[in-house]
Design a protein around this motif. Structure first.
Motif, PDB file in Angstrom:
ATOM      1  N   UNK A 187       3.871  90.318  21.339  1.00 31.47           N
ATOM      2  CA  UNK A 187       4.507  90.186  22.653  1.00 31.47           C
ATOM      3  C   UNK A 187       4.772  91.586  23.210  1.00 31.47           C
ATOM      4  N   UNK A 188       4.012  91.988  24.230  1.00 29.19           N
ATOM      5  CA  UNK A 188       4.178  93.350  24.745  1.00 29.19           C
ATOM      6  C   UNK A 188       5.126  93.453  25.932  1.00 29.19           C
ATOM      7  N   UNK A 189       5.745  94.612  26.039  1.00 28.21           N
ATOM      8  CA  UNK A 189       6.339  95.025  27.304  1.00 28.21           C
ATOM      9  C   UNK A 189       5.392  96.107  27.826  1.00 28.21           C
ATOM     10  N   UNK A 224      -5.356  96.348  40.655  1.00 25.28           N
ATOM     11  CA  UNK A 224      -5.656  96.194  39.234  1.00 25.28           C
ATOM     12  C   UNK A 224      -4.393  96.097  38.380  1.00 25.28           C
ATOM     13  N   UNK A 225      -3.344  96.772  38.812  1.00 28.10           N
ATOM     14  CA  UNK A 225      -2.087  96.684  38.075  1.00 28.10           C
ATOM     15  C   UNK A 225      -1.508  95.272  38.192  1.00 28.10           C
ATOM     16  N   UNK A 226      -1.574  94.719  39.377  1.00 32.42           N
ATOM     17  CA  UNK A 226      -1.129  93.344  39.603  1.00 32.42           C
ATOM     18  C   UNK A 226      -1.904  92.391  38.710  1.00 32.42           C
ATOM     19  N   UNK A 227      -3.201  92.614  38.648  1.00 39.28           N
ATOM     20  CA  UNK A 227      -4.053  91.781  37.791  1.00 39.28           C
ATOM     21  C   UNK A 227      -3.634  91.876  36.333  1.00 39.28           C
ATOM     22  N   UNK A 228      -3.368  93.103  35.898  1.00 40.74           N
ATOM     23  CA  UNK A 228      -2.982  93.295  34.496  1.00 40.74           C
ATOM     24  C   UNK A 228      -1.709  92.514  34.164  1.00 40.74           C
ATOM     25  N   UNK A 229      -0.726  92.601  35.053  1.00 36.48           N
ATOM     26  CA  UNK A 229       0.546  91.895  34.795  1.00 36.48           C
ATOM     27  C   UNK A 229       0.305  90.380  34.773  1.00 36.48           C
ATOM     28  N   UNK A 230      -0.640  89.937  35.617  1.00 34.53           N
ATOM     29  CA  UNK A 230      -0.912  88.497  35.683  1.00 34.53           C
ATOM     30  C   UNK A 230      -1.579  87.964  34.416  1.00 34.53           C
ATOM     31  N   UNK A 231      -2.014  88.853  33.538  1.00 33.62           N
ATOM     32  CA  UNK A 231      -2.571  88.391  32.262  1.00 33.62           C
ATOM     33  C   UNK A 231      -1.480  87.766  31.389  1.00 33.62           C
ATOM     34  N   UNK A 232      -0.211  88.010  31.767  1.00 35.23           N
ATOM     35  CA  UNK A 232       0.888  87.364  31.063  1.00 35.23           C
ATOM     36  C   UNK A 232       1.789  88.318  30.310  1.00 35.23           C
ATOM     37  N   UNK A 233       2.249  89.371  31.006  1.00 33.42           N
ATOM     38  CA  UNK A 233       3.139  90.332  30.344  1.00 33.42           C
ATOM     39  C   UNK A 233       4.301  90.712  31.260  1.00 33.42           C
ATOM     40  N   UNK A 234       5.413  91.115  30.653  1.00 37.33           N
ATOM     41  CA  UNK A 234       6.488  91.713  31.437  1.00 37.33           C
ATOM     42  C   UNK A 234       6.117  93.169  31.708  1.00 37.33           C
TER      43      UNK A 234
END
Ligand SMILES: [Zn+2]
Length: 371
Positions: free
Chosen positions: A84-86, A102-112
């Motif tokens: 589980x990453x932050x 791309x940052x938005x996309x990365x967060x949407x992968x399921x991380x805080x």
């Protein structure tokens, strides 16, 4: 100035050493890389994951991310192995639209995610200072991306930090620094900070408190806090083309027109300042980002040296004019001041004046169009 006969890098590159056979340590390492037993390394990673998960922390790991291809690769692997990453971003003052997307996309992968902005008044002054003093305007950025994650990991009591590739291994360094672990010594040597840490920059202009986001936490260095820093590139083979493919599959987006500097239109695209950092290598060491990227391609057997040299001839020095303008605006200097300040770092051991033109002695390419 000597040039590696396998790739297109010169002996002036920091930490690059050319041996008696004319081959650089990065190329030698490339050979070693091909012999690595990646299955065994994967098991090592699984063991690490088991050990970390036993700690039952709120977050198993902290991943420094920009939204770029490597950070997607890091997040995808961490999630695949059940961590589980932050995720944490040092927010560049010059983030691009594509970087934002791309940052938005990365967060949407399921991380805080934490988007950490450093006081812009301090940051732009700090950038100008390091540019004037050592010709490296992005020392603050490099300090932030290596030190801030440690501070945040300590604050949230996160036992592991997962960085991407080990640049000592990929671009030249010594064997003892090729391992999995990142520590303060490594950061100083390979972290593109001109062998400085933030404490070295404390002055009348910047107090220690002003620069705290660029510093390791007070009590000491990484490992003493039970925060472990690793390079994922030790456990899984890092290759820019491969991480780009993994990232693309997971929503990472780029277009040909995004190319800023170097060879790859999918790298160095999330901010407008990194090209300035690469540009100063031309003055200081006599090569550009393009030389770095082509050398990686040669080592991966995707192109040969002759082809690389032809490409270099065609592309020239890739002066990043638009980004220079942005940098000048950010640091409140004029373009001619930028010129004057850059000129101070022209390495006279390799550059000489031929009439009105600056040229490099023993340059790789005879028919270079000097400006
Ligand atoms: Zn080489």
């Amino acid at each position: 100035m000597k040039w590696c006969k396998k790739c297109v890098l010169p002996s002036t590159r920091p930490n690059l050493v050319i041996n008696s056979k004319g081959v650089c340590n990065a190329c030698e390492q490339g050979k070693i890389k091909k012999q690595i037993n990646w299955e065994k390394r994967k098991l090592e990673f699984e063991n690490l994951v088991r050990r970390i998960k036993k700690k039952k922390a709120e977050y198993d790991c902290l991943i420094p991310v920009s939204g770029g291809k490597d950070s997607v690769w890091q997040v995808v692997i961490a999630l695949k192995y059940g961590l589980k990453p932050l995720t944490l971003t040092w927010k560049t003052p010059e983030r691009t639209l594509i970087g934002e997307k791309n940052l938005k996309n990365l967060v949407s992968l399921g991380v805080n995610h934490i988007d950490f902005t450093i006081n812009p008044k301090i940051e732009s002054k700090f950038m100008l200072k390091t540019f004037e003093k050592s010709g490296s305007p992005l020392i603050p950025m490099h300090l932030a991306i290596y030190n801030l994650p440690v501070r945040i990991a300590c604050t949230f009591k996160i036992p592991l930090i997962i960085w991407g590739e080990n640049s000592a291994f990929e671009y030249g360094g010594v064997k003892n620094d090729f391992g999995a672990n990142v520590n303060a010594k490594w950061i100083k040597k390979y972290g593109a900070t001109n062998q400085t840490n933030a404490k070295n920059w404390v002055s009348k202009t910047f107090t220690e408190k002003d620069l705290s986001p660029y510093m390791l936490p007070k009590k000491g260095i990484l490992n003493k806090f039970d925060v472990e820093g690793i390079f994922l590139g030790y456990f899984f083979k890092w290759d820019p083309i491969n991480t780009m493919k993994v990232a693309k599959k997971n929503g990472f987006y780029y277009e040909k027109s995004n190319l800023k500097t170097g060879l790859y239109d999918f790298a160095d695209i999330d901010d407008n300042l990194i090209s300035i950092h690469h540009w100063m290598k031309w003055y200081k060491f006599g090569f550009t980002r393009y030389f770095d990227n082509l050398s990686i391609e040669i080592r991966n057997n995707r192109i040969n040296r002759k082809y690389a040299i032809e490409k270099l001839k065609k592309i020239g020095d890739q002066r990043p004019n638009e980004d220079i303008e942005k940098f000048c605006k950010l640091t409140n200097i004029t373009k001619s001041e930028f010129e004057r300040k850059s000129e101070k770092f022209r390495n006279k051991k390799i550059w000489y004046l031929d009439g009105k033109k600056w040229k490099i002695k023993d340059f790789l390419i005879d028919s270079w169009r000097w400006k």
